[in-house]
Design a protein around this motif. Sequence first.
Motif, mmCIF file in Angstrom:
data_model
loop_
_atom_site.group_PDB
_atom_site.id
_atom_site.type_symbol
_atom_site.label_atom_id
_atom_site.label_comp_id
_atom_site.label_asym_id
_atom_site.label_seq_id
_atom_site.Cartn_x
_atom_site.Cartn_y
_atom_site.Cartn_z
ATOM 1 N N UNK A 174 -0.014 3.619 -7.439
ATOM 2 C CA UNK A 174 -0.140 2.163 -7.395
ATOM 3 C C UNK A 174 0.630 1.564 -6.223
ATOM 4 N N UNK A 175 1.528 2.361 -5.635
ATOM 5 C CA UNK A 175 2.376 1.879 -4.547
ATOM 6 C C UNK A 175 2.284 2.836 -3.358
ATOM 7 N N UNK A 176 2.127 2.284 -2.169
ATOM 8 C CA UNK A 176 2.066 3.104 -0.959
ATOM 9 C C UNK A 176 3.104 2.592 0.045
ATOM 10 N N UNK A 177 3.893 3.521 0.559
ATOM 11 C CA UNK A 177 4.942 3.160 1.509
ATOM 12 C C UNK A 177 4.336 2.798 2.857
ATOM 13 N N UNK A 178 4.816 1.702 3.426
ATOM 14 C CA UNK A 178 4.397 1.276 4.761
ATOM 15 C C UNK A 178 5.601 0.770 5.520
ATOM 16 N N UNK A 179 5.362 0.151 6.656
ATOM 17 C CA UNK A 179 6.459 -0.405 7.465
ATOM 18 C C UNK A 179 6.049 -1.773 8.008
ATOM 19 N N UNK A 180 7.050 -2.519 8.417
ATOM 20 C CA UNK A 180 6.798 -3.790 9.080
ATOM 21 C C UNK A 180 7.860 -3.991 10.157
ATOM 22 N N UNK A 181 7.593 -4.887 11.094
ATOM 23 C CA UNK A 181 8.515 -5.163 12.184
ATOM 24 C C UNK A 181 9.314 -6.416 11.843
ATOM 25 N N UNK A 182 10.622 -6.287 11.763
ATOM 26 C CA UNK A 182 11.489 -7.408 11.410
ATOM 27 C C UNK A 182 11.635 -8.366 12.592
ATOM 28 N N UNK A 183 12.277 -9.502 12.336
ATOM 29 C CA UNK A 183 12.521 -10.472 13.404
ATOM 30 C C UNK A 183 13.431 -9.903 14.485
ATOM 31 N N UNK A 184 14.188 -8.870 14.115
ATOM 32 C CA UNK A 184 15.086 -8.224 15.084
ATOM 33 C C UNK A 184 14.396 -7.033 15.767
ATOM 34 N N UNK A 185 13.042 -6.971 15.596
ATOM 35 C CA UNK A 185 12.238 -5.895 16.183
ATOM 36 C C UNK A 185 12.627 -4.513 15.669
ATOM 37 N N UNK A 186 13.042 -4.456 14.400
ATOM 38 C CA UNK A 186 13.344 -3.179 13.764
ATOM 39 C C UNK A 186 12.192 -2.804 12.833
ATOM 40 N N UNK A 187 11.844 -1.536 12.828
ATOM 41 C CA UNK A 187 10.813 -1.048 11.919
ATOM 42 C C UNK A 187 11.455 -0.736 10.577
ATOM 43 N N UNK A 188 11.046 -1.468 9.547
ATOM 44 C CA UNK A 188 11.663 -1.345 8.226
ATOM 45 C C UNK A 188 10.614 -0.990 7.181
ATOM 46 N N UNK A 189 11.054 -0.391 6.073
ATOM 47 C CA UNK A 189 10.092 0.014 5.030
ATOM 48 C C UNK A 189 9.633 -1.162 4.170
ATOM 49 N N UNK A 190 8.420 -1.045 3.682
ATOM 50 C CA UNK A 190 7.862 -1.976 2.715
ATOM 51 C C UNK A 190 6.859 -1.190 1.883
ATOM 52 N N UNK A 191 6.403 -1.774 0.801
ATOM 53 C CA UNK A 191 5.413 -1.119 -0.046
ATOM 54 C C UNK A 191 4.180 -1.995 -0.188
ATOM 55 N N UNK A 192 3.006 -1.339 -0.142
ATOM 56 C CA UNK A 192 1.768 -1.984 -0.545
ATOM 57 C C UNK A 192 1.519 -1.627 -2.001
ATOM 58 N N UNK A 193 0.931 -2.546 -2.749
ATOM 59 C CA UNK A 193 0.648 -2.263 -4.167
ATOM 60 C C UNK A 193 -0.687 -2.872 -4.558
ATOM 61 N N UNK A 194 -1.383 -2.180 -5.475
ATOM 62 C CA UNK A 194 -2.636 -2.725 -5.970
ATOM 63 C C UNK A 194 -2.351 -3.675 -7.132
ATOM 64 N N UNK A 195 -3.419 -4.153 -7.756
ATOM 65 C CA UNK A 195 -3.258 -5.135 -8.836
ATOM 66 C C UNK A 195 -2.383 -4.601 -9.959
ATOM 67 N N UNK A 196 -2.595 -3.341 -10.364
ATOM 68 C CA UNK A 196 -1.824 -2.789 -11.476
ATOM 69 C C UNK A 196 -0.353 -2.643 -11.111
ATOM 70 N N UNK A 197 -0.084 -2.221 -9.879
ATOM 71 C CA UNK A 197 1.298 -2.111 -9.440
ATOM 72 C C UNK A 197 1.986 -3.461 -9.418
ATOM 73 N N UNK A 198 1.281 -4.461 -8.915
ATOM 74 C CA UNK A 198 1.829 -5.821 -8.895
ATOM 75 C C UNK A 198 2.130 -6.299 -10.314
ATOM 76 N N UNK A 199 1.186 -6.057 -11.241
ATOM 77 C CA UNK A 199 1.365 -6.498 -12.624
ATOM 78 C C UNK A 199 2.626 -5.905 -13.238
ATOM 79 N N UNK A 200 2.830 -4.596 -13.040
ATOM 80 C CA UNK A 200 4.013 -3.942 -13.595
ATOM 81 C C UNK A 200 5.291 -4.437 -12.929
ATOM 82 N N UNK A 201 5.232 -4.677 -11.631
ATOM 83 C CA UNK A 201 6.425 -5.098 -10.900
ATOM 84 C C UNK A 201 6.915 -6.474 -11.345
ATOM 85 N N UNK A 202 6.003 -7.430 -11.512
ATOM 86 C CA UNK A 202 6.421 -8.821 -11.736
ATOM 87 C C UNK A 202 6.417 -9.223 -13.201
ATOM 88 N N UNK A 203 6.145 -8.266 -14.100
ATOM 89 C CA UNK A 203 6.065 -8.633 -15.512
ATOM 90 C C UNK A 203 7.361 -9.259 -16.014
#
Length: 243
Positions: A47-76
């Motif tokens: 339900x969760x896949x690791x990705x990256x994004x570029x911060x305002x300081x131009x650093x590559x940092x980790x983030x996660x993508x999640x589908x509907x079920x992953x989102x539901x469990x996370x924010x319950x």
Amino acid sequence: MNKLVVMKDQQAVTSSLQVAETFGKRHKNVIRSIENMTAQNSALQNMFKLGTYLSKQNKTLPMYYMNRDGFTLLVVGFTGKKAMDFKLKYIEAFNAMENQIRNYGGFQIPNNMSEALQLAANQAKEMEEMRPKALFAEAVQTSKTDILVGQLAKILKQNGIDIGANRLFKWLRENGYLIKQQGMNFNTPTQKAMDFKLFRIKENTIVHSDGHTTINKTPKVTGIGQVFFVNKFLRNRNQQIEG
């Protein structure tokens, strides 16, 4: 709020970064929650896949993508009126993106005129086939009529899902939408299901011959719940076919 949900790898997803921003959470705490969940239950990892994004300081940092079920469990566990409003907006965004992906084939880009004509023909056919389901979803979402689980099973059958009332009750229990522990709350909605307004509880008072009374609790599927479960079963069926 316009990009709560995006398409990635032919699937509607949101990101831990977007969730943190929307709900006013620290991103590192959202990531910690995701990693704790997936560490405790490996079945959640798809339900969760690791990705990256570029911060305002131009650093590559980790983030996660999640589908509907992953989102539901996370924010319950996110509570409060504002949190509930955001949850509902996410559900609407997931529905809209998933419908768009189904109807338009995941935004395929034709390479030439022949492919463009074929894509247009395929999309017209898919839209016509989806029209009854789209009309059903629109009607249900605006309806204030709650239905029994057995009636939901009939709707699922009308949409090509071979399931009866007993099997649907079992599926709802096994997937965390109805309480499976035996007792007075057996087959009543879980807190997760109630938070997302998938069910309402109808209570009936029964007076027995010896004078004592009991309260019978019956789960009824809301309009939001009807669309949610029909879409979920159709999505699962399509994934099985494609797999």
